[in-house]
Structure formats: C-alpha cells, structure tokens
Design an enzyme around this catalytic site. Structure first.
Site, mmCIF file in Angstrom:
data_model
loop_
_atom_site.group_PDB
_atom_site.id
_atom_site.type_symbol
_atom_site.label_atom_id
_atom_site.label_comp_id
_atom_site.label_asym_id
_atom_site.label_seq_id
_atom_site.Cartn_x
_atom_site.Cartn_y
_atom_site.Cartn_z
ATOM 1 C CG ASP A 490 -1.927 1.121 1.184
ATOM 2 O OD1 ASP A 490 -2.945 0.946 0.511
ATOM 3 O OD2 ASP A 490 -1.695 2.173 1.808
ATOM 4 C CG ASN A 498 -4.432 10.851 -5.852
ATOM 5 O OD1 ASN A 498 -3.571 10.907 -6.729
ATOM 6 N ND2 ASN A 498 -5.167 9.784 -5.653
ATOM 7 C CG HIS A 503 -7.183 12.242 -9.082
ATOM 8 N ND1 HIS A 503 -7.397 11.109 -8.330
ATOM 9 C CD2 HIS A 503 -7.886 13.233 -8.461
ATOM 10 C CE1 HIS A 503 -8.193 11.384 -7.329
ATOM 11 N NE2 HIS A 503 -8.515 12.670 -7.384
ATOM 12 C CG ASP A 507 -3.947 8.028 -12.836
ATOM 13 O OD1 ASP A 507 -4.692 8.480 -13.716
ATOM 14 O OD2 ASP A 507 -4.353 7.568 -11.760
ATOM 15 C CD GLU A 534 -4.513 4.015 -1.721
ATOM 16 O OE1 GLU A 534 -5.289 4.095 -2.683
ATOM 17 O OE2 GLU A 534 -4.782 4.397 -0.572
#
Length: 635
Positions: A490, A498, A503, A507, A534
């Site tokens: 994680d 973010n 975002h 990504d 994530e």
C-alpha cells in the site's frame, strides 16, 4: 447362365445405390456438423463478448466507489466549515477532469436541493427529492454505493447511469446523497467497438431485470424491466453464462444471443447477432457445396444407369470404384476447407488443393507424411489418443491443434475426423479429415481474455485475475505441500499525494510503483496484481516466510529509491510503501483458506502502517509472539 448374367447387374445397382446414399449421408452429416460448428463458434464468441462487456461495466461501476468515498470523506472533514460547497465543487471538478468515464459528481442535501456539483450548469431551484435514488437512500440505512436506473440529467438533458451513496449526519440521520453519473453514450460507444454486424445489438441489464444500456441506443427501452423475458425466467436460472436463440421483441429479428451474468454485481450482458447475417457466409458456401453435391449425385445416377447395362460384375465394380474416387476428389477440390484421407497408421493418402493455402505447401509434398508431422509437441498425445479411439471403433472425432506452416508461422487448426465404413478394424481403416484454419478466432479469444484480466492503468493483473490465481495457487500448494507467500502493498498517505499533486500525477506514481513490483518478480510463476486503488498484491509460490520478507524489503527499498517527491509524507518527503506478508506452510500443518491467508497479510500490512509506515511486517511475527517464539522478525 442367363439368370446369373441378369442377377449380377442388379446386385451391382444395389451396391452402388447403397454407396451413393451413404456418400450423400456423409455429406449431409458433414454439412450439419459444419453448421453446428459455425453456430457453436458464433455462440462462444458472443458469450466472450458479453463477458467482456459486463466486466468492463463492473470495473467502471467499481471505480465510481473511489470518487464517492473521497467526496464523502471531504464532506465529513469540511462539514459546517466556511465555503464547504466551493471546496466540494473544486474537489469534484478535479476528479471529473481526471476521470474520462465520469460525467459528473454532485452532492444533494436532505431536502433534495443540490449543494455542490462538478457541472458548470446552474442548478437553480431544481429539486431532486423525486428521483428514485433519493427516495431509496432516504428510506434505507445502507452506506454502500448503489447502481440506479438510467435517467435524464435535469441539468444537461443527457442520459446518465447514476451510482449513489447515502450521506449520514453526525447523529446517523439522513443527510443527503452523493452522486456519480456516467454518461450513457460513453458506455454504448464502448459496446459498439465490438463488431456484431449491421443488425447486431448489445444489452446491459441490472440483476432485477432493469435495462441499463442498449446499443444501438433505444430510449424507450432504458429503465424498463425485462425480468419476464426468457433470459431471466429460463436461461439465467439454469446458468450464469451461455447462449440461446430467440426472436427479438423489438424488431422481430431471429437472433443468436450470448449472455453472461457477473458474480460480483449481478449485472447481465447480452450480445446478439442476426442469425441470417451471422450465417450468411456459411450459407453462401453451403449452397455451392449443395449444388456440387447435387451435380455429383446426378452424375452418379447416370453412371449407375449406364452400369446396369453392363453384364460383367467386375467391370461394373471397377467403374463404380473409379466414380466414387472421382466424386470424392471433385467434392474435396471444390471445398475451401482442407480435406485429407489417412490410413489406420495416420499416413496421408490424399490432400485437397486447399492445402497450399492452409499449410503453405503443395499436396504432392505432403503425401505419405504422418499426421503428427509439424504439429506442436504439446498436442502429440491428444492426436495419438484420437487416432487410437478411431482404430478402436469410434466413427467421429474432433480436435483443435497447433501446427507449423511452411513459412514457420504457427496456426490453429480445427479438424473433424470421420472413420469411413469398411475395413476389419485396427489399422485396416480409412479416415477422412476436414480441417479449417481457426487462428483468427483463437487470437480474438486470447485478446478478450487479456482485456478481461489486465488492469488498464498499471498493466498488471487485475483483481479478478488475482482472485482466480490465488485460489488455484492455494490449492496447488496444499496438494504439493509447498509454501505460498502473499505480499500486500500500500502506498503511504496516497490520498494526500493525490490532493497535493493531482490525480494525473497519482496515476504516474501508481505506474512507477507497478513497474518496480513487476521488475522485482523473478520467477515466471509469480503474479503481481493491482488489488484496488493504491493497493498491490503479489503471489509467491514455492517461497517461504524468509523469502517473502526478502522480496518485500527489496520492493520497499526500490520504491524508496525512486525518490518521488511527496511533501505530505513525513519524515521522508518522498513516496514510500508499506508491505504486509503472510505465508502458507502446508508441510508444517497449516490449514488456511484463501480468505484467511489474505486476512493475515492484510493485518500485517496495517501493522506496518501503524508502526510508522515505510516498512515490512510479517504475519508470522504476530503468530510467533503469540506462541512465545520471538525468533521471527519483521524487517
């Protein structure tokens, strides 16, 4: 003597007539088998298409949970604060701008008034308390996202597919609804990317029979219920995927449909083609073959009439054998499929001219070769078993095998083998094989399978693929008594990443982590997957706890070594990850289900996060501490 002369032609006529009827019967049976094979291929392709469509819809709806969860978290953090609607609007617009499939986000209060929306169209005095989803959440305590009926957006007039989630006040009372809207045309445009002909159609239906989408677009059908149709009353009660033939109630067209129902969401996809359109090519070829067969039968009848005038049985028998061989060759040479004849040893005695198109060599070069020549070695056993069954009495066999062409390219072949009447059994038989190239269909099926099992963002395996392999690997480890380790990964404080960088940067960060995870897998049997958001997961068969810790620490260090800036991740200031590991040891007496093994790894992950993040924790450490064995340590 005169009576014997009269009797011999009569016997010849009966024998020839029997052979002709047998030959025609073989042609009819071959045509019927060819038709069934064509229909079966169409049905299989439609089922695969329906499955791909439903899985795409599932993934799209599942992805809506993340912006909804982020939106509700933002509401809980900003509740009662100054300028909350403006902040919510900013967050929603940023999410919509970075999510192509998302049409709009909105927050509606308990009175049905719009508090904030990503849309730049003024909501004015519009009230949404009459919407089905609003009424549902007002009376239901569920906090899970719910997929609603398709409806027209009051602001833009577009057809949308709503995914909504209840918002609770601090005291648990109804506080409104969070809405994520998909533009329905985006979904139907994806459907139409699959070619089903000019009369084909797609249908996406909720588990209760409510129509969510159709391509071609048909407004009157959206939101209606087809729960009383045969698809729901008969077929879905028997199985979750399959095919059936039906007459469309919309345009009275006879169709072939393939359906698939998701075990995850219950959504049903139906891909259908016009039966006449789908079988048009086959029918065109069949008419030519039938005409050829008719001509051959007519010629045979004429020859039989001529042969009856002969007195000597031997001359009539020889003429009959020559005519039968000529008929076989005329039929074979007029067919686009490859027709071969083998003896009981598997040696080729005849090949039709289409061998040049399929195998890339002339028929003369193939005469006398064995059936296994140039076949893929993995298919040798299957072909040998087919030949054995034919020698032992089977009259018909089917197989799909791989073969190398003369130019070195590998192709897939579908072959139907028929044992000809006659012979004494064993190797004293003759076999006619009809072969066609199905490489294109196999490649299309593999592409659809890859699409259904790969995460689009990271190109790792998706959650569905991970779950399937997880079950198989646990079962294999239990049978072979070998260890199996799981890593749960994680990204630390990824929400803040973010919020800080956007975002699009998020990504890119996830792709960078995925590349590290992919590059750290050393064995072909290992599997890396994006589990969600994530989170990543890695399956390590034949790997004990120490090996799992070593692999996890290697991944953690390599991600930290990327030095990706993350100012909201103190004390490091760059992107880090936390990893939890768990190992299944059947040889030590472990008896774990996949859910239990996954839960151990997940608990270890949360222990790593609660211990300060940017570290690795092993589920075996907790077990060791509980049993008084502190010799197992986390890194």
């Amino acid at each position: 003597m005169t009576g014997a002369i009269k009797y011999l032609p009569a016997r010849t006529f009966v024998a020839v007539a029997f052979a002709v009827f047998g030959f025609v019967g073989l042609i009819v049976w071959g045509e019927y088998s060819s038709w069934r094979s064509q229909v079966a291929r169409i049905e299989a392709d439609l089922m695969q298409t329906a499955k791909a469509l439903v899985q795409h819809a599932d993934d799209t709806v599942d992805m809506a949970k993340f912006p909804l969860a982020a939106l509700i978290t933002q509401i809980e953090q900003e509740r009662g604060g100054p300028g909350m609607p403006a902040k919510l609007t900013q967050v929603m617009r940023r999410q919509v701008d970075t999510t192509p499939w998302l049409g709009a986000l909105a927050v509606i209060d308990a009175d049905g008034k719009m508090v904030a929306t990503s849309s730049r169209i003024d909501a004015g005095a519009a009230n949404f308390s009459d919407r089905e989803y609003f009424v549902f959440h007002q009376s239901s305590d569920t906090l899970e996202p719910v997929l609603g009926r398709p409806l027209k957006n009051k602001l833009s007039g577009q057809w949308i597919l709503p995914v909504t989630q209840r918002i609770n006040n601090p005291d648990g009372s109804f506080g409104g609804v969070a809405l994520a809207a998909f533009i329905l045309t985006e979904l139907t445009n994806f459907f139409q990317g699959f070619s089903l002909g000019s009369e084909g159609s797609f249908l996406l239906v909720r588990r209760d029979g409510v129509v969510l989408a159709r391509a071609p677009f048909l407004q009157t059908l959206l939101g209606s219920s087809i729960s009383s149709d045969d698809l729901f009353t008969t077929h879905l009660r028997q199985r979750h995927s399959g095919s059936y033939h039906f007459v469309s109630s919309i345009d009275d067209t006879q169709r072939i449909g393939g359906f698939y129902q998701s075990e995850r969401s219950g959504m049903v996809g139906l891909a259908a083609v016009s039966q006449s359109e789908a079988l048009a090519t086959w029918m065109k070829g069949a008419r030519i073959r039938w005409m050829s067969c008719f001509v051959l039968v007519a010629i045979t009848g004429f020859l039989v009439w001529r042969w009856r005038r002969q007195i000597m049985l031997r001359r009539a028998s020889e003429a009959l054998l020559v005519a039968r061989e000529a008929e076989f060759r005329l039929l074979a040479e007029g067919s686009a499929d490859l027709i071969q004849r083998f003896n009981g040893h598997g040696i080729r005695e005849y090949l039709s001219p289409s061998v040049r198109e399929i195998f890339g060599v002339d028929a003369e070069a193939m005469l006398g070769t064995h059936i296994l020549e140039n076949l893929h070695e993995d298919d040798h056993d299957a072909v040998t078993q087919v030949m054995t069954r034919l020698r032992e009495g089977s009259t018909r066999e089917n197989m799909i095998v791989r073969r190398k062409r003369a130019d070195g390219r590998q192709i897939w072949l579908e072959t139907t083998l028929n044992r000809l009447p006659g012979g004494t059994g064993g190797t004293d038989i003759r076999i006619v094989a009809v072969t066609r190239d199905v490489t294109r269909q196999k490649n299309l099926q593999e592409e659809l399978d890859a699409l259904a099992n790969t995460d689009e963002l990271t190109q790792l395996a998706n959650r569905r693929s991970f779950n399937i392999h997880f079950e198989d690997m646990v079962l294999q480890a239990a049978q072979q008594r070998t260890p199996l380790s799981v890593l749960m990964i994680d990204a630390d404080r990824f929400k803040f990443f973010n919020d800080t960088y956007g975002h699009a940067a998020g990504d890119d960060c996830l792709r960078a982590i995925a590349n590290v995870v992919r590059g750290s897998i050393l064995r072909s049997k290992h599997l890396a997957a994006r589990y969600g958001g994530e989170e990543f997961a890695v399956l390590l068969p034949d790997t004990n706890g120490a090996g799992a810790l070593k692999a996890a620490e290697n991944i953690r260090q390599r991600v930290a070594g990327l030095q990706l800036p993350h100012e909201k991740n103190p004390p490091w200031g760059y992107v880090t990850i936390s990893i939890g590991t768990a190992t299944f040891h059947p040889a030590r007496g472990d008896r774990l289900t996949t859910a239990e093994l996954f839960e151990r790894a997940d608990h270890a992950l949360y222990r790593a996060k609660n211990s300060g993040r940017n570290r690795v924790a092993a589920a075996e450490q907790e077990a060791a501490m509980a049993t008084g064995r502190p010799d197992i340590k986390s890194v």
